[in-house]
Design an enzyme around this catalytic site. Structure first.
Site, short mmCIF file in Angstrom:
data_model
loop_
_atom_site.label_atom_id
_atom_site.label_comp_id
_atom_site.label_asym_id
_atom_site.label_seq_id
_atom_site.Cartn_x
_atom_site.Cartn_y
_atom_site.Cartn_z
N CYS A 86 29.87 -3.91 25.51
CA CYS A 86 30.51 -3.28 26.66
C CYS A 86 31.84 -2.65 26.27
O CYS A 86 31.87 -1.67 25.55
CB CYS A 86 30.68 -4.31 27.79
SG CYS A 86 31.03 -3.54 29.39
N HIS A 203 25.37 -7.07 28.43
CA HIS A 203 26.09 -8.26 27.96
C HIS A 203 25.13 -9.35 27.48
O HIS A 203 24.83 -10.26 28.26
CB HIS A 203 26.94 -8.82 29.09
CG HIS A 203 28.18 -8.05 29.38
ND1 HIS A 203 29.37 -8.28 28.74
CD2 HIS A 203 28.42 -7.05 30.25
CE1 HIS A 203 30.30 -7.45 29.20
NE2 HIS A 203 29.74 -6.68 30.12
N GLU A 205 25.81 -11.83 25.69
CA GLU A 205 26.48 -13.15 25.72
C GLU A 205 26.41 -13.77 27.12
O GLU A 205 26.62 -14.97 27.27
CB GLU A 205 27.93 -13.00 25.25
CG GLU A 205 28.93 -12.58 26.30
CD GLU A 205 28.87 -11.10 26.66
OE1 GLU A 205 27.89 -10.41 26.30
OE2 GLU A 205 29.81 -10.62 27.33
#
Ligand SMILES: Nc1ncnc2c1ncn2[C@@H]1O[C@H](COP(=O)(O)OP(=O)(O)O)[C@@H](O)[C@H]1O
Ligand SMILES: [Mg+2]
Lengths: 237, 81, 744, 81
Positions: A86, A203, A205
């Site tokens: 991002c 994302h 994560e």
């Protein structure tokens, strides 16, 4: 294996990346302040999401001048795997480590929701453990994820198979409707010519545990373990 | 010394904001507004001996930081005061 | 100097209050002092009209670590951790400049939380606007939502829930209430206290400008043309600065160099200086010449009253200055030494050494005016509470009413709003917006917290006492549905002009009802905020006491969501349906009425229901749970199907209400009702548990099929394709905004 | 006809972006840049008979849509082409 997660002022997904590497993946992880000049012997570098310098002026525009970025460049030049997530992706673009730039989402609004991305290439350190064409359910959270590059640049990206992730439907079809921000060719993520630097807007994560809605993102982190244990992309230490 | 920097998207680059502004203006009845491009505008107060020096400094700032050459171009005006 | 009436009027002070100031000081105040008194004695800071009533609220409990009085409240969540939370309003600024008003509202409440030493992990917002048909309202809505997103997303705190409601009374006076929750070690909660004579006082954060001067007094005045002059320079939020402050302050708090800290919110430097002094029973002396200034030529008056955002005041242990300065430098922040703690209990303000204000702290805090304002039962009530269904003509047939209600903005999906909020950052969000109460896990423990803010202003309008009780019940029921045991609450009381006896009556009754409900449900109120004068040209908003409730989920793996889970589940209705249509969304949407008596509420039954929900969630018995609110049973069933692709079929006994029987049965809003689903083979177990708990319960149908089917006493009244209903519901609010996009 | 609209924050209004940009320029060594204010810049292509008419239309557009009167002010230039 040691992950370095760079912390810019205004980074806010730094702890999420750290948590994924340290607690979900069970690897070493260290947060590296942007004014540091050493990556502390990391094997993998993550530029996390957030709003470095408030995203003022342009996303990533100011962060690219942080002292640590020279070290990141050197690390990447030596073949070390670098993942920009991002805002981290936006920093890589501004730093010229990846081609192109980000425009406002065509909806002109911030978008936070799960999307589907198709894995286009598996010969990068962050997709090595993926199946070609594998569809991942991963959240996006950005207002400027509308990827743009000059036509010839995009052609080169496609020709060199540098487009790594594309927004797609759940069944893997790349359609306009599946494109949440207007990115050219539904581009969600790309790599550099040497394929060790990868940036993506979604994302991973945030998608490492079913408890938070999806574990599909974990494969990116597992990939780098696999890639490095196979000696590929040896770190530039 | 006051330097004014105009940063605009290159013509080839699609401008979602400008387009939306144009649409909005049309719904407001301003159909004679054919096209809108949105850019950024900076006012820099610079300690410079001459207008030329101010212009040079502003140019460097724009080239290095204020504009992203991949998508944007810039223009500089200096009105000494 | 003797003050003429205009000066006092501009400072929102009465002649009596002024005389009181002279008496307290034993002299005429300086102009700077007058400004200081005017903000500290404003309704917003002094709570002069509300205090006597707030005192009656239950604020203690086994888990309460910090009640009202500090920047936020705190409750014990086990394993040595505390949840620190508070709600605050930014109504007036958001009306004047929707984006910045809402953004700075978010910034303000976040500071209140990290000021306590807690890391903020969740935001919610409770919003009220006029009708979306009105383009100006749409502009306000777009701006407010974008402002909340712009600030919260940037600083990286997920917005995990909230509510948004629409009623014409809010057209000229929207409500923007923001709730924030943070986590800290239970024994590391930090206070906004100044103590230790000679300890240095530091200023850190954004420079001081002329923004928002008299923001506090403005938040205490209703809107009219005159406000134009009162209008201060609008405050602009800087989420990046706040992010730096947040990280730097939490780092400073890890050291033991800090004595106390407080944000500069309403009434800026003035409020933080005297509040910190008075909390510590000490004095604070500062020199405004040392205060970092953004604009030139600022007077002490302006510096003391500025409401520039993202500023903090710290008291540091003498000798430890460098430890603190070094940490701030790391974050490119410069902590500036602007004064020191004294022993004389006074707030002393100097300008280049010369004293420009010297006021004993108590005059500004504890001894500020307190009013027991006259109250009177509003005249509108007798008429408004009278509801004769026969006079309404023909009701809508059930299937049309269902469609109308699903598309009504109060009921329709709020996705257009929350997709603009980052609700996942920090990877703690177990239940995202739109799925019931927001749920965040607490990584340090195996627990999670369920959060909900609620208030049905129509109910409060029709019966302030019961309406406030219903708000408490709904908010706590929502967290219980998720499996959370309600352990604490905060509130934001949005009302009209307290100088009107009828408004004051609404306020007093609402606080009374709220207190009674919180006692019955054993939910202490640890803080909150009062926003009065929510009026435009003399007409007030619906009385809107918003409750923010925190629920504790012992096992983060046992969280319950709104949506049905799989075909074949048995649908059980917990609670009892009565023929109650007063104040309902149906009356509002279909007949344009706010009328009748709000639903009855039996607090013991409510408590039993919530205990059952928590127990059923913990044991894994309850698979999904969704409470019946606006739109009643039919809407609850439909919403439980959405986002699942699963339809449902139910059959319920009809209620007696003449030709309104079907409407009352499906769309009545009887309280203390929840629709849950269980595995077929466990239905009997749940019904038995409910019986034991004294909670009425009935299996009313099953999950599955592609349609939503409802029948009454075996007579089919609704049979609609799920996709069709879901489309109505999910696109309604979006459709209002298709044409207009924010320009940023 | 091309109208150029400059939207800037009113002088009393805090400009976090400009402040941050100025700091960034300082760390890049441009200490002579004393102050930066960031604004918006619009280029409107307008079908108008005269420069005055274009200016009037641009003014209305700015007042209604391009600028937020509460915190921003605007200036208009028209260069007929
Ligand atoms: N409605 C309420 N119920 C209980 N306590 C309240 C209420 N409103 C305000 N308080 C308490 O009064 C104190 C001052 O409120 P406020 O001025 O909103 O705090 P702050 O100065 O942090 O904004 C706080 O401790 C707050 O919790
Ligand atoms: Mg406060």
């Amino acid at each position: 294996m040691k992950f370095a997660v760079v912390v810019f002022p205004g980074s806010n997904c730094d702890h999420d990346a750290y948590y994924a590497a340290q607690h979900v993946l069970g690897q070493d992880a260290e947060l590296i302040w942007h004014k540091d000049t050493s990556l502390k012997g990391a094997d993998v570098v993550v530029l996390p999401g957030g709003f470095a310098h408030g995203d003022y002026l342009r996303t990533g525009a100011i962060a690219r001048f942080s002292p640590i970025m020279q070290e990141v460049q050197r690390f990447a030049a030596g073949g070390g795997p670098v993942l920009g997530i991002c805002n981290g992706f936006q920093v890589l673009l501004e730093a010229g480590m990846l081609p192109g730039a980000m425009l406002r989402n065509t909806v002109l609004q911030f978008r936070c929701e799960h999307v589907y991305v198709r894995v286009e290439q598996t010969d990068t350190p962050f997709t090595a453990a993926c199946a070609p064409g594998q569809v991942l359910r991963i959240p996006i959270a950005h207002g400027e994820g509308n990827y743009y590059a000059e036509p010839d640049v995009v052609d080169r990206l496609e020709h060199n198979r540098q487009v790594i992730f594309r927004y797609a439907t759940v069944s893997g079809d790349v359609t306009p409707a599946a494109n949440p921000n207007g990115s050219l060719n539904n581009i969600a993520g790309i790599c550099n010519e040497t394929r060790n630097v990868v940036g993506l807007m979604p994302h991973p994560e945030r998608a490492c545990e079913l408890a938070v809605g999806s574990a599909d993102g974990l494969v990116l982190f597992e990939s780098v373990l696999k890639a490095l244990s196979h000696g590929a992309f040896a770190s530039a230490r | 010394m006051r330097a004014r920097v105009f940063v605009t998207l290159k013509p080839s680059v699609f401008d979602p904001q400008g387009t939306t502004v144009a649409e909005a203006l049309h719904t407001l009845g301003y159909s004679s507004v054919k096209n809108v491009r949105q850019g950024k505008y900076f006012e820099l107060d610079i300690d410079a001996g001459s207008a030329d020096e101010a212009k040079r400094l502003a140019g460097e700032a724009a080239g290095k930081l204020l504009a992203n050459p991949v998508i944007e171009s810039y223009r500089i005006e200096v009105d000494s005061q | 100097m003797t003050m003429d009436d205009q000066v006092l009027e501009r400072h929102g002070l009465t002649r009596d209050e002024y005389n009181r100031i002279v008496e307290m000081l034993g002299r005429e105040p300086t102009f700077t002092e007058l400004g200081i008194f005017s903000v500290m004695w404003s309704e917003h800071c002094s709570y002069k009209s509300s205090r006597v009533h707030l005192k009656t609220l239950p604020t203690t409990g086994r888990r309460v670590l910090q009640g009202p009085g500090e920047n936020a409240g705190a409750v014990d969540i086990g394993d040595g951790y505390a949840a620190v939370f508070k709600i605050e309003s930014h109504n007036h600024p958001s009306f004047i400049e929707p984006y910045q008003g809402a953004a700075t509202g978010v910034g303000g409440i976040i500071r209140d939380i990290f000021t306590m030493g807690a890391r903020p992990i969740a935001l919610l917002n409770s919003l009220r606007f006029g009708s979306l048909e009105d383009p100006l309202v749409r502009r306000t809505v777009s701006g407010v939502v974008a402002g909340i997103a712009g600030y919260g997303n940037s600083i990286g705190i997920p917005t995990v829930g909230g509510e948004i409601g629409f009623d014409d009374s809010y057209t000229g006076n929207p409500l923007v209430n923001v709730f924030c929750l943070g986590i800290s070690r239970a024994d590391d909660i930090i206070k906004g206290t100044a103590s230790g004579a000679g300890n240095p006082v530091y200023y850190v954060g954004a420079k001081t400008g002329r923004d928002g001067i008299h923001g506090a007094t403005m938040a205490s005045a209703e809107f009219d043309e005159k406000l134009e002059e009162k209008r201060p320079a609008v405050q602009v939020g800087d989420p990046f600065m706040e992010k730096l402050l947040l990280e730097a302050c939490l780092e400073v708090m890890q050291t033991d160099a800090l004595v106390g800290i407080q944000d500069m919110g309403a009434a800026g430097l003035t409020c933080s200086t005297c509040e910190m002094g008075s909390r510590g029973g000490a004095g604070v002396e500062i020199d405004v010449a040392n205060v970092p200034q953004r604009e030139t030529g600022m007077t002490p008056y302006e510096i003391m009253l500025s409401e520039s955002q993202e500023r903090m005041l710290l008291v540091v242990k003498k000798g430890r200055e460098h430890d603190v300065e070094r940490i701030f430098e790391k974050w490119d922040l410069h902590a500036v030494h602007i004064g020191q703690v004294t022993t004389d209990g006074k707030m002393r303000v100097k300008d280049r050494g010369e004293v420009v204000a010297e006021i004993p702290n108590p005059c500004l805090t504890d001894e500020a005016p307190v009013y027991r304002r006259p109250m009177q039962e509003p005249a509108y009530l007798r008429e408004a509470r009278r509801l004769s269904l026969d006079s309404l003509g023909q009701p809508l047939v059930a299937r049309d009413a269902l469609r109308a209600l699903l598309a009504a903005p109060n009921v329709a999906s709020k996705r257009w709003v929350y997709r603009q909020y980052d609700h996942m950052v920090r990877t703690n969000t177990l239940v995202v917006p739109g799925m019931g109460a927001g749920v965040v896990r607490v990584k340090e423990t195996h627990r999670a917290l369920a959060l909900s803010t609620d208030c049905n202003g129509r109910f409060v309008y029709l019966d302030p006492y019961r309406g406030a009780q219903l708000a408490v019940a709904e908010a706590s029921r929502n967290v219980a549905c998720a499996g959370g045991l309600p352990i604490g609450a905060t509130n934001c009381l949005n009302f009209g002009n307290p100088q009107k006896p009828e408004i004051m009556w609404q306020f007093a009754k609402a606080v009374e009802g709220m207190g009674a409900a919180c006692r019955a449900l054993d939910i202490p109120i640890t803080g909150g905020n009062v926003s009065l004068y929510n009026e435009t040209d003399g007409s007030a908003v619906l009385p809107t006491p918003v409750l923010g409730v925190v629920g504790l989920i012992e096992n983060a793996d046992r969280v319950v969501r709104r949506a049905f889970r799989e075909a074949g589940e048995v649908i059980v209705l917990l609670g009892e349906s009565r023929a109650e249509l007063g104040g309902s969304e149906y009356l509002h949407v279909v007949h344009g009425l706010i009328r009748g008596v709000p639903p009855a509420l039996d607090l013991e039954r409510e408590a039993a229901l919530q205990r059952l929900l928590v127990e059923g969630a913990a044991s894994g018995l309850i698979r999904s749970a969704h409470d019946c609110a606006e739109g009643g049973l039919a809407i609850t069933i439909a919403e439980s199907c959405f986002d699942t692709g699963l339809g449902a079929s139910i059959d319920v006994p009809g209620l007696e209400a003449g030709h309104f029987g079907d409407v009352v049965t499906l769309f009545g809003e009887s309280a203390s009702r929840v629709v849950v689903s269980v595995r077929a083979q466990q239905a009997a177990e749940l019904l038995a548990l409910a019986r034991k708990a004294g909670v009425p319960a009935a299996a009313i149908g099953t999950v599955g099929g592609g349609a939503v089917r409802m029948s009454i006493d075996g007579r089919s009244v609704i049979d609609a394709p799920l996709v069709e209903l879901e489309h109505l519901w999910s696109t309604s609010i979006e459709s209002f905004f298709e044409k207009q996009r924010a320009i940023a």
